[in-house]
Design a protein around this motif. Sequence first.
Motif, PDB file in Angstrom:
ATOM      1  N   ASP A 146       0.701  -1.052   0.467  1.00 32.42           N
ATOM      2  CA  ASP A 146       0.002  -0.135   0.378  1.00 32.42           C
ATOM      3  C   ASP A 146       1.100   1.163  -0.066  1.00 32.42           C
ATOM      4  OD1 ASP A 146      -2.634  -1.638   0.035  1.00 32.42           O
ATOM      5  OD2 ASP A 146      -3.074  -0.950   1.882  1.00 32.42           O
ATOM      6  N   GLN A 147       1.961   1.651   0.723  1.00 34.68           N
ATOM      7  CA  GLN A 147       2.734   2.482   0.621  1.00 34.68           C
ATOM      8  C   GLN A 147       3.579   2.642  -0.453  1.00 34.68           C
ATOM      9  OE1 GLN A 147       4.426   1.861   4.723  1.00 34.68           O
ATOM     10  NE2 GLN A 147       4.239   3.464   5.160  1.00 34.68           N
ATOM     11  N   LEU A 162       3.383   1.904  -3.553  1.00 34.82           N
ATOM     12  CA  LEU A 162       1.482   1.626  -4.391  1.00 34.82           C
ATOM     13  C   LEU A 162       0.835   3.842  -4.232  1.00 34.82           C
ATOM     14  CD1 LEU A 162      -0.793  -0.957  -4.727  1.00 34.82           C
ATOM     15  CD2 LEU A 162       0.645  -1.023  -6.077  1.00 34.82           C
ATOM     16  N   ALA A 163       1.198   4.051  -3.104  1.00 40.61           N
ATOM     17  CA  ALA A 163       1.125   4.807  -2.941  1.00 40.61           C
ATOM     18  C   ALA A 163       2.263   6.018  -4.293  1.00 40.61           C
ATOM     19  CB  ALA A 163       0.538   6.106  -1.726  1.00 40.61           C
ATOM     20  N   ARG A 170      -1.289   6.006 -12.063  1.00 41.05           N
ATOM     21  CA  ARG A 170      -2.146   5.251 -12.458  1.00 41.05           C
ATOM     22  C   ARG A 170      -1.303   4.620 -14.109  1.00 41.05           C
ATOM     23  NH1 ARG A 170      -6.026   7.952 -10.932  1.00 41.05           N
ATOM     24  NH2 ARG A 170      -7.301   7.655  -9.031  1.00 41.05           N
ATOM     25  N   ASN A 179      -8.358   1.246 -15.329  1.00 43.03           N
ATOM     26  CA  ASN A 179      -7.875   1.635 -14.418  1.00 43.03           C
ATOM     27  C   ASN A 179      -8.906   1.782 -13.265  1.00 43.03           C
ATOM     28  OD1 ASN A 179      -5.304   1.786 -14.150  1.00 43.03           O
ATOM     29  ND2 ASN A 179      -5.148   4.060 -15.413  1.00 43.03           N
ATOM     30  N   GLU A 208     -10.154  -0.361  -9.946  1.00 41.02           N
ATOM     31  CA  GLU A 208     -10.117   0.634  -8.285  1.00 41.02           C
ATOM     32  C   GLU A 208     -10.846   0.029  -7.669  1.00 41.02           C
ATOM     33  OE1 GLU A 208      -8.545   4.686  -8.987  1.00 41.02           O
ATOM     34  OE2 GLU A 208      -7.119   3.668  -9.864  1.00 41.02           O
ATOM     35  N   GLY A 213      -9.627  -1.676  -4.447  1.00 37.40           N
ATOM     36  CA  GLY A 213      -9.710  -0.803  -3.652  1.00 37.40           C
ATOM     37  C   GLY A 213      -7.869   0.091  -3.725  1.00 37.40           C
ATOM     38  N   ARG A 214      -7.106  -0.188  -4.706  1.00 43.68           N
ATOM     39  CA  ARG A 214      -5.861   0.430  -5.069  1.00 43.68           C
ATOM     40  C   ARG A 214      -5.406  -0.001  -7.049  1.00 43.68           C
ATOM     41  NH1 ARG A 214      -5.334  -4.504  -2.841  1.00 43.68           N
ATOM     42  NH2 ARG A 214      -4.570  -6.296  -4.685  1.00 43.68           N
ATOM     43  N   VAL A 215      -4.449   1.005  -7.587  1.00 46.22           N
ATOM     44  CA  VAL A 215      -4.003   1.353  -8.088  1.00 46.22           C
ATOM     45  C   VAL A 215      -4.227  -0.209  -9.321  1.00 46.22           C
ATOM     46  CG1 VAL A 215      -4.312   4.086  -8.555  1.00 46.22           C
ATOM     47  CG2 VAL A 215      -1.791   1.861  -7.682  1.00 46.22           C
ATOM     48  N   ALA A 230      -3.397  -9.626  -4.910  1.00 43.00           N
ATOM     49  CA  ALA A 230      -2.701  -9.505  -3.762  1.00 43.00           C
ATOM     50  C   ALA A 230      -1.226  -9.187  -4.108  1.00 43.00           C
ATOM     51  CB  ALA A 230      -3.331  -9.561  -2.609  1.00 43.00           C
ATOM     52  N   VAL A 284      -0.087  -8.643  -7.789  1.00 46.23           N
ATOM     53  CA  VAL A 284       0.777  -6.774  -6.883  1.00 46.23           C
ATOM     54  C   VAL A 284       2.107  -7.247  -6.762  1.00 46.23           C
ATOM     55  CG1 VAL A 284      -0.186  -5.320  -6.013  1.00 46.23           C
ATOM     56  CG2 VAL A 284      -1.540  -5.672  -7.374  1.00 46.23           C
TER      57      VAL A 284
END
Length: 168
Positions: free
Chosen positions: A60-61, A63-64, A68, A104, A108, A112-114, A143, A146
Amino acid sequence: MDLQTFNTASPDELRPVLQACCAAPAWVTAVMDGRPYADADDVARVADEAARRFTAGDVDQALAAHPRIGERAEGEHAEAAWSRREQAAVGTEQATAQALAEGNRAYEERFGRVFLICASGLSADDVLASLRNRLGNAPDAEAAVVADELRKIALLRLERLLTEEVSA
């Protein structure tokens, strides 16, 4: 940055450069703590091992920090330049841009993520096919995909860091 500079750089100098490779703090710390390295293969081995331990929070960190797919990363820092280079073959044709934007959004909404993919060497059609295929993954399976794509990107960028002139 050559290996000697990598090995001797202060943490304050090296941390932002490694964060451009992968913004997961645990990965950055593991790579920094492994110094000094005998050669680039040794760096890659430690970085790969650290990336294979990515947690959901690490992903998550990291991906921020990623735009996109199909969106142009702005700025002159290393991460933006690498992102533009990695996505160079994705293309800017209107139909492709629209299909990527729609994909995209769907991704999402579902996860819930890019959408993240190591796009180096992939065509726009390859990226779109992967995006559409991965929409069918179960959340746990996606997951894992990713995390592995993030690992590939981190290792590619780390290799560039050690072989090209880079500024953070």
